[in-house]
Design a protein around this motif. Sequence first.
Motif, PDB file in Angstrom:
ATOM      1  N   ARG A 154       2.635   0.584   8.493  1.00  0.00           N
ATOM      2  CA  ARG A 154       3.029   0.462   6.594  1.00  0.00           C
ATOM      3  C   ARG A 154       2.578  -1.060   6.564  1.00  0.00           C
ATOM      4  O   ARG A 154       2.791  -1.961   6.991  1.00  0.00           O
ATOM      5  N   PHE A 210       0.704  -1.350  -0.024  1.00  0.00           N
ATOM      6  CA  PHE A 210      -0.018  -0.172  -0.051  1.00  0.00           C
ATOM      7  C   PHE A 210       1.088   1.275  -0.466  1.00  0.00           C
ATOM      8  O   PHE A 210       1.620   1.633   1.015  1.00  0.00           O
ATOM      9  N   GLU A 211       0.643   1.827  -1.021  1.00  0.00           N
ATOM     10  CA  GLU A 211       1.027   3.407  -1.678  1.00  0.00           C
ATOM     11  C   GLU A 211       0.963   4.431  -0.202  1.00  0.00           C
ATOM     12  O   GLU A 211      -0.648   4.327  -0.328  1.00  0.00           O
ATOM     13  N   SER A 212       1.048   5.171   0.422  1.00  0.00           N
ATOM     14  CA  SER A 212       1.606   6.382   1.579  1.00  0.00           C
ATOM     15  C   SER A 212       2.619   7.253   1.961  1.00  0.00           C
ATOM     16  O   SER A 212       4.142   6.720   1.282  1.00  0.00           O
ATOM     17  N   HIS A 213       2.264   8.174   2.817  1.00  0.00           N
ATOM     18  CA  HIS A 213       2.979   8.804   2.883  1.00  0.00           C
ATOM     19  C   HIS A 213       4.749   8.495   3.526  1.00  0.00           C
ATOM     20  O   HIS A 213       3.904   8.140   4.365  1.00  0.00           O
ATOM     21  N   ALA A 214       5.043   8.450   3.520  1.00  0.00           N
ATOM     22  CA  ALA A 214       6.564   8.109   4.020  1.00  0.00           C
ATOM     23  C   ALA A 214       6.829   8.966   5.437  1.00  0.00           C
ATOM     24  O   ALA A 214       7.806   8.578   6.318  1.00  0.00           O
ATOM     25  N   GLY A 264      12.027   4.744  -0.696  1.00  0.00           N
ATOM     26  CA  GLY A 264      11.113   4.987  -2.322  1.00  0.00           C
ATOM     27  C   GLY A 264      11.396   5.210  -3.113  1.00  0.00           C
ATOM     28  O   GLY A 264      10.752   4.686  -3.865  1.00  0.00           O
ATOM     29  N   GLU A 265      12.405   4.470  -2.988  1.00  0.00           N
ATOM     30  CA  GLU A 265      13.190   4.836  -4.670  1.00  0.00           C
ATOM     31  C   GLU A 265      14.122   3.984  -4.975  1.00  0.00           C
ATOM     32  O   GLU A 265      15.114   3.880  -4.597  1.00  0.00           O
ATOM     33  N   SER A 313      -2.728   8.972   2.353  1.00  0.00           N
ATOM     34  CA  SER A 313      -2.603  10.291   1.441  1.00  0.00           C
ATOM     35  C   SER A 313      -1.042  10.044  -0.161  1.00  0.00           C
ATOM     36  O   SER A 313      -0.387   8.603   0.627  1.00  0.00           O
ATOM     37  N   HIS A 314      -0.745  10.875  -0.525  1.00  0.00           N
ATOM     38  CA  HIS A 314       0.398  10.204  -1.742  1.00  0.00           C
ATOM     39  C   HIS A 314       0.307   8.850  -2.056  1.00  0.00           C
ATOM     40  O   HIS A 314       0.228   8.125  -2.789  1.00  0.00           O
ATOM     41  N   ASN A 315      -1.303   8.799  -2.443  1.00  0.00           N
ATOM     42  CA  ASN A 315      -2.032   7.872  -2.509  1.00  0.00           C
ATOM     43  C   ASN A 315      -3.155   8.724  -3.550  1.00  0.00           C
ATOM     44  O   ASN A 315      -4.083   8.853  -3.194  1.00  0.00           O
ATOM     45  N   VAL A 373       7.649   8.577  -0.802  1.00  0.00           N
ATOM     46  CA  VAL A 373       6.041   7.071  -0.868  1.00  0.00           C
ATOM     47  C   VAL A 373       6.468   6.135  -0.592  1.00  0.00           C
ATOM     48  O   VAL A 373       7.617   5.914  -1.404  1.00  0.00           O
ATOM     49  N   ILE A 374       6.305   5.436   0.629  1.00  0.00           N
ATOM     50  CA  ILE A 374       6.465   3.817   0.410  1.00  0.00           C
ATOM     51  C   ILE A 374       6.317   2.862  -0.649  1.00  0.00           C
ATOM     52  O   ILE A 374       4.493   3.197  -0.927  1.00  0.00           O
ATOM     53  N   PRO A 375       7.418   2.841  -0.939  1.00  0.00           N
ATOM     54  CA  PRO A 375       6.336   1.764  -2.448  1.00  0.00           C
ATOM     55  C   PRO A 375       5.327   0.555  -2.372  1.00  0.00           C
ATOM     56  O   PRO A 375       5.251  -0.062  -1.537  1.00  0.00           O
ATOM     57  N   PRO A 391       2.709  11.798  -8.092  1.00  0.00           N
ATOM     58  CA  PRO A 391       3.072  11.072  -9.590  1.00  0.00           C
ATOM     59  C   PRO A 391       1.358  10.305  -9.459  1.00  0.00           C
ATOM     60  O   PRO A 391       1.031   9.852 -10.350  1.00  0.00           O
ATOM     61  N   ASP A 436       4.244  -1.947   2.925  1.00  0.00           N
ATOM     62  CA  ASP A 436       5.630  -1.242   2.033  1.00  0.00           C
ATOM     63  C   ASP A 436       6.416  -2.772   1.581  1.00  0.00           C
ATOM     64  O   ASP A 436       6.406  -3.924   1.567  1.00  0.00           O
ATOM     65  N   THR A 474      12.134   5.185   5.526  1.00  0.00           N
ATOM     66  CA  THR A 474      11.581   4.630   3.773  1.00  0.00           C
ATOM     67  C   THR A 474      12.361   5.119   2.375  1.00  0.00           C
ATOM     68  O   THR A 474      13.363   5.605   3.201  1.00  0.00           O
ATOM     69  N   THR A 534       3.110   7.706   7.987  1.00  0.00           N
ATOM     70  CA  THR A 534       2.511   6.723   8.065  1.00  0.00           C
ATOM     71  C   THR A 534       3.672   6.383   9.274  1.00  0.00           C
ATOM     72  O   THR A 534       4.627   6.133   8.834  1.00  0.00           O
ATOM     73  N   ALA A 590       5.663   3.649  -9.865  1.00  0.00           N
ATOM     74  CA  ALA A 590       5.074   5.436  -9.537  1.00  0.00           C
ATOM     75  C   ALA A 590       6.035   5.155  -8.367  1.00  0.00           C
ATOM     76  O   ALA A 590       5.651   6.050  -7.289  1.00  0.00           O
ATOM     77  N   PRO A 591       7.710   4.938  -8.795  1.00  0.00           N
ATOM     78  CA  PRO A 591       8.512   5.228  -7.078  1.00  0.00           C
ATOM     79  C   PRO A 591       8.828   7.175  -7.016  1.00  0.00           C
ATOM     80  O   PRO A 591       8.922   7.923  -8.200  1.00  0.00           O
TER      81      PRO A 591
END
Lengths: 416, 416
Positions: A239, A227-231, B269-270, B385-387, A280-282, B92, A241, B267, A234, A275-276
Amino acid sequence: MSRAATNLQIDSARLWGTIHETAKFGATPKGGVRRLTLSAEDKQVRDWFRKACEDAGLEVQVDALGSMFGLRKGRDMSKPPIGVGSHLDTQPTGGKYDGILGTLAGLELVRTLNDAGIETELPICICNWTNEEGSRFAPAMMASAAYVGDFTTDDILSRKDAEGVTVAQALDSIGYRGDAPVGRQEFSGFVELHIEQGPILEAEGKTIGVVDSGQGVLWYDGKIIGFESHAGSTPMPLRRDALATLSEIVLAMESIAKKHGPKAVGTIGEAVIAAPSRNVIPGEIAFTVDCRSADAGIMDALDRDLRTAVAEIAARRKVEVQLDLVWRKAPTHFDPKLVDAVENAAKQLGYSHRRITSGAGHDACNLNTVIPAAMVFVPCKDGISHNELEDATQPDCAAGANVLLHTVLALAGVAS
Amino acid sequence: MSRAATNLQIDSARLWGTIHETAKFGATPKGGVRRLTLSAEDKQVRDWFRKACEDAGLEVQVDALGSMFGLRKGRDMSKPPIGVGSHLDTQPTGGKYDGILGTLAGLELVRTLNDAGIETELPICICNWTNEEGSRFAPAMMASAAYVGDFTTDDILSRKDAEGVTVAQALDSIGYRGDAPVGRQEFSGFVELHIEQGPILEAEGKTIGVVDSGQGVLWYDGKIIGFESHAGSTPMPLRRDALATLSEIVLAMESIAKKHGPKAVGTIGEAVIAAPSRNVIPGEIAFTVDCRSADAGIMDALDRDLRTAVAEIAARRKVEVQLDLVWRKAPTHFDPKLVDAVENAAKQLGYSHRRITSGAGHDACNLNTVIPAAMVFVPCKDGISHNELEDATQPDCAAGANVLLHTVLALAGVAS
């Protein structure tokens, strides 16, 4: 066999010259080759190879999957030829020898026979198999797999690369969709010369590997849906992740392969975050897995242990993990008579040698299921392959080509 | 304050309408918004916002980094305005509320004052800060950071996105490189309304978060240089696998953040494998790290523990790992007088509320270093968020806008 045939040696400098001449098609700044199958660079080397075969008096056929067959007539044309060769495509950052040595040694062998005026009983056929590497289209060794009936030609023609281009479109775009049906070219036997792509021959100071077996392969396509969410906002315990999940899978694969070692390897070679973004948590990752062993029982254990680990990780992290087996190739046990022929040629030429298992998959492994087949290995520097630093010496390449030559002479017979 | 001002409420339906009207600029099939800063979609929403401000009688200025300022005159034009607003760019795969609620609540506040015929003592300025998200250009919140002098305008103009396009080129391409020097627009105070982007308000059933602090941020760029080689023929003990190395770093980051929790998050993220292939051991990976805490001492500990873990993993696996700190933002402690003003507005309006720390970074955190600033939070569904699934209710958005309105009335004063 005549004394002329018994003492015959290939032209080491000429072989070395052709290897380096073709290395310019897709040459990389670091000294490697980037020649993805059916690319513009692949067309260049194919055109070069076709002309070289024709100049050596061979009749060249191309089949519906683009595999190329250069036929040298024998005295007895009622029998299928002895096949030699390998492939001319490379990894995205590949070397100058993987596949190329075996294909060009076939050409050198024919040139040597031509120069010596030697006719063989059986014809000889040099092969360039399409897409051995599998890095543009899956599966690897697709043309030889279709040849032995593991896939239909139409199935392979419809496979797509990452840009959505099909094999059929790629073949047409470089003019290499041939007329010959896949599988029509018959063989009495097939011998493939290749660099070892592993560290054993070099470590033991041996010149020739007499390959009696090959690893089986398991290929999986995987997808993690977390689940994508705010790094920033959250909390860690909430998470899901996808990258942390993948990380556990990568390390589980590593420890499972080690547990079943030394006759097992396991690798995650591709992993792409959807969408990296830095903060954002992947949420979603696609990945691939490659597992191998020469032992069928260990292959089953690798599959079972990987699935168990993935299920445990997914449940604990509350994420979904899909793991689909997309290809399973059984371990290879090469034809004992051909393996002996390779060993005898090495002995006769006085090269140090040992029996060996192939760590990598090869077209000869596919062909062995329907044609008697064997392989010859020569050392490569530090065991490095699939890398621009891949390297081999001129004497080792020449030794391998001489073993190939004398194996083929023993199998094809010299016309008296 | 007049009775008309004391009882004033924003128009909930109108606010909701503008949020959903702007959500069409970059709308995604899953109901989210993809509106990367300075993209064609960002130009669309900027053009819409400029017209809406002008229609509400505001004078709109654009500064050299594209930040937009809509000024509503006050009775006393010798004093700088009270600033409100946030940002209109998204991740994104972002949502409809992050940044957008705060910016459009500023517009709604002005429309409400216009409808009621209320003049304030101090002017009011609605802001749309460029590139709050940081997913196209680093750093995040770059325009407000330049505003407070953390970066020069020229430095920020030269930053490049993944395609090599500079901020200057991107601004010019959508016509939003304004004439106003960065920092020229002064403020007497700044109040930013935002969705919480975390789970706390929803879990506790509170409508308003009175934000008194914000997490500090550490951003790193990382690179792992292992060794690419053949997945089939490289024995497990001889590998220098960049992805297995990254996997250990990801799990180390997770456990370090948990160890320093609950006031810490970390996190990755990339993560991008160079030249990935299914049967090649990954040789090189680029990655980014985002660490946060509201406690400066914990931030130091996160940095120290991460560096220690990375060094140990790199040495043990015989790979090179580069880890460069590219941004460090200290924790934020918002202005006590403005925080009290937010709390008083929530009390006066009868909304349930609590003091809260912002998990995410915001332009208000940057501005707080030179201007008295504070923030108002409202709940978002499941803290997401960011989702694209980011969601908030109309009553909560309206409550946040009403708290913003009455905080601004208290700070700007109503002209008698």
